[in-house]
Design an enzyme around this catalytic site. Structure first.
Site, PDB file in Angstrom:
ATOM      1  N   LYS A  68       0.853  -1.200   0.000  1.00 45.12           N
ATOM      2  CA  LYS A  68       0.000   0.000   0.000  1.00 45.12           C
ATOM      3  C   LYS A  68       0.883   1.242   0.000  1.00 45.12           C
ATOM      4  CE  LYS A  68      -3.925   1.804   2.752  1.00 45.12           C
ATOM      5  NZ  LYS A  68      -4.753   1.546   3.937  1.00 45.12           N
TER       6      LYS A  68
ATOM      7  N   SER B 182      -9.578   1.219   3.030  1.00 44.89           N
ATOM      8  CA  SER B 182      -8.807   2.037   2.110  1.00 44.89           C
ATOM      9  C   SER B 182      -7.696   1.271   1.380  1.00 44.89           C
ATOM     10  CB  SER B 182      -8.188   3.211   2.873  1.00 44.89           C
ATOM     11  OG  SER B 182      -7.303   2.724   3.873  1.00 44.89           O
TER      12      SER B 182
ATOM     13  N   SER C 241      -9.678  -1.070   7.179  1.00 45.25           N
ATOM     14  CA  SER C 241      -9.159  -0.861   5.822  1.00 45.25           C
ATOM     15  C   SER C 241      -8.471  -2.048   5.170  1.00 45.25           C
ATOM     16  CB  SER C 241      -8.187   0.312   5.815  1.00 45.25           C
ATOM     17  OG  SER C 241      -8.911   1.489   5.729  1.00 45.25           O
TER      18      SER C 241
HETATM   19  N1  GLN Z   1     -12.958   3.849   7.058  1.00 46.94           N
HETATM   20  C1  GLN Z   1     -12.177   4.243   8.193  1.00 46.94           C
HETATM   21  C2  GLN Z   1     -11.730   5.664   8.062  1.00 46.94           C
HETATM   22  O1  GLN Z   1     -11.916   6.242   7.029  1.00 46.94           O
HETATM   23  C3  GLN Z   1     -11.024   3.305   8.418  1.00 46.94           C
HETATM   24  C4  GLN Z   1      -9.850   3.566   7.559  1.00 46.94           C
HETATM   25  C5  GLN Z   1      -8.684   2.667   7.838  1.00 46.94           C
HETATM   26  O2  GLN Z   1      -8.803   1.596   8.443  1.00 46.94           O
HETATM   27  N2  GLN Z   1      -7.513   3.139   7.419  1.00 46.94           N
HETATM   28  O3  GLN Z   1     -11.200   6.232   8.965  1.00 46.94           O
END
Ligand code: GLN
Length: 491
Positions: free
Chosen positions: A72, A163, A187
């Site tokens: 990532k 994400s 994510s």
């Molecule tokens: N959807 C969550 C956020 O936007 C989690 C994101 C993540 O785990 N990086 O904060």
């Protein structure tokens, strides 16, 4: 050869049936082949990748020899762009390598590229990236085969989940054997669930965060994805362990003994929230039946503060974001500001040009929550609620050994549907089953178990007490062996 597991790769290399350079060449061709899915932000060239291996692979018996790795784009990799999916860092070349990436390379792994993500890992869909949205390889109606060369993408496509959507798509599509994502609130687990591959969100501290650009330091963990559970087990073993560069990392010997005859499994009723599809509920019931058919005790349990997890996260996240994003002022890091009239104006112009609305919105919210006059009302309250959510788990693990839950509310939504709601609303909705785990620092594994009527993957989540990562993987392997989930055909 792109479908091979780590063990099979090692075997074929040892009998010289395949060679590291062929694996790499084929993988780079595959990456080119799926480029319309927008899974990669940066693809490295063959020489660069092989140079890493030559430098580190003095000993040919390394466990990830010939294994491709997708990373990532919020993990630093020396001399490589690390953009976090943001215009702010589009010119940032990392001066060092993150520990988990370094350990992958030292084990012989071929880091093929950096993958797409929601800007600074804020989101649940991988649609809010400066590099554009990432597409799920599984698409409604088209089922589980890869795109033929001449087949064009359909107009309606499904989101990859976020994400860490780029890593999930890369691994599901055979463009990497294993992948690294980061999980702050779900994510890694959400994109893995929607892309039909297993994933591990480790216990907090078991994998080093050094070189992972922080979102929420107290919740972030590097997470792993692979096409089968055994590869997750091998990869986790390689990455785990204390790192002198991360003071929150721990040396923890994970016990992996599981006595199937004695396991007590709990299914928390609060995880079946409003708006969850019948199919997502059904896959949990099917998995429960599988367990009880094999003598495992399955009971319904309660984690009464589950509904408070998302509101708690939505205060803690912006607070830490506000503090973490202070480093992007166009001087220390980030896009140079254009307004040079005074210092604050310079930082403001850098941030308004460099960040998307989501990041700017969270910085504003976080600074509001952290104002002296609001601190007790928001941040302190959120910390107390976090403790209540943690205590729910402490209490439930007195009665049961592991929890079985849904991961998502539905199968992968179409892009058109997903963008009808903004980032904040989607995060609050999609992360219902994932955020409590981060608040408590616990490990969780997701595993695809069935296909929806749209022919898209449906997964379940296993949650365990702190340090039970290897046990969870063992149970996931058991599920995987019992259920033949139809993985993508990778020729
Ligand atoms: N959807 C969550 C956020 O936007 C989690 C994101 C993540 O785990 N990086 O904060």
């Amino acid at each position: 050869m792109l479908h091979l597991s780590i063990r099979e790769i090692q075997k074929q290399l040892s009998t010289q049936n395949i060679h590291v350079t062929n694996v790499l060449k084929q993988t780079l061709r595959r990456i080119e082949h799926i480029k319309d899915l927008n899974a990669f932000v940066t693809v490295r060239n063959e020489d660069e990748i092989l140079k890493d291996v030559e430098e580190n692979d003095k000993n040919k018996n390394v466990p990830l020899r010939g294994v491709t790795v997708a990373v990532k784009d919020n993990f630093c990799l020396l001399n490589t762009k690390t953009s976090c999916g943001s215009k702010m860092l589009d010119n940032f070349i990392a001066p060092y390598t993150a520990t988990v990436v370094d350990r992958s390379i030292r084990a012989g792994g071929l880091v093929v590229g950096k993958t797409n993500l929601d800007e600074f890992a804020m989101g649940s869909g991988t649609i809010d990236s400066y590099s554009g949205p990432c597409r799920n390889i599984w698409r409604s109606g088209i089922s589980y085969k890869l795109l033929d060369k001449n087949e064009s993408l359909p107009e309606s496509w499904s989101v990859a989940g976020g994400s860490s959507g780029g890593t999930a798509v890369a691994v599901a599509a055979g463009a990497a054997t294993v992948g690294l994502g980061s999980d702050t609130g779900g994510s890694v687990r959400i994109p893995a669930a929607w892309c039909g591959i297993p994933s591990l969100k480790p216990s907090y501290g078991l994998l080093s965060r050094h070189g992972l650009i922080p979102l929420v330091n107290s919740l972030d963990v590097p997470g792993l994805m692979a096409r089968n559970v055994e590869d997750l087990q091998v990869y986790f073993e390689i990455l785990q362990g204390k790192d002198e560069f991360d003071s929150t990392s721990v040396d923890y010997k994970c016990d992996d003994s599981v006595d199937f005859g004695k396991i007590k499994l709990g299914v928390p009723s609060e995880y079946f929230c409003e708006g969850m599809s019948h199919e997502c509920i059904n896959v949990v019931s099917e998995t429960c039946n599988l367990f009880s058919d094999h003598g495992v005790s399955v009971t319904s349990v309660s984690l009464p503060n589950t509904d408070l997890a998302v509101p708690c996260y939505s205060v803690l996240n912006p607070c830490e974001v506000a503090s973490n994003m202070a480093r992007y002022d166009g001087v220390q890091f980030g896009l140079p500001g254009e307004d040079l009239s005074f210092t604050e104006a310079m930082a403001a112009s850098s941030r308004s040009a460099g960040f998307n609305d989501v990041v700017r919105g969270r910085i504003l919210a976080g600074n509001y929550f952290l104002l002296r006059r609001h601190y007790e009302e928001y941040y302190l309250q959120a910390l107390k609620i976090r403790r209540m959510v943690q205590n729910d788990f402490v209490n439930v693990f007195k009665d049961v050994d592991f929890l079985l839950t849904p991961v998502t509310l539905s199968d992968a939504p179409s892009y058109d549907d997903f963008i009808k709601k903004d980032n904040r609303t989607q995060t609050a909705k999609q992360d219902h089953c994932t955020q409590p785990v981060n608040l408590a620092g616990l490990p969780a594994v997701t595993i695809p178990v069935d296909l929806s009527t749209n022919s898209l993957p449906l997964s379940v989540q296993l949650i365990g007490p702190y340090g039970s990562d290897k046990k969870l993987l063992k149970i996931a392997k058991w599920i995987e062996d019992k259920i033949s989930f139809p993985t993508l055909v990778i020729s």
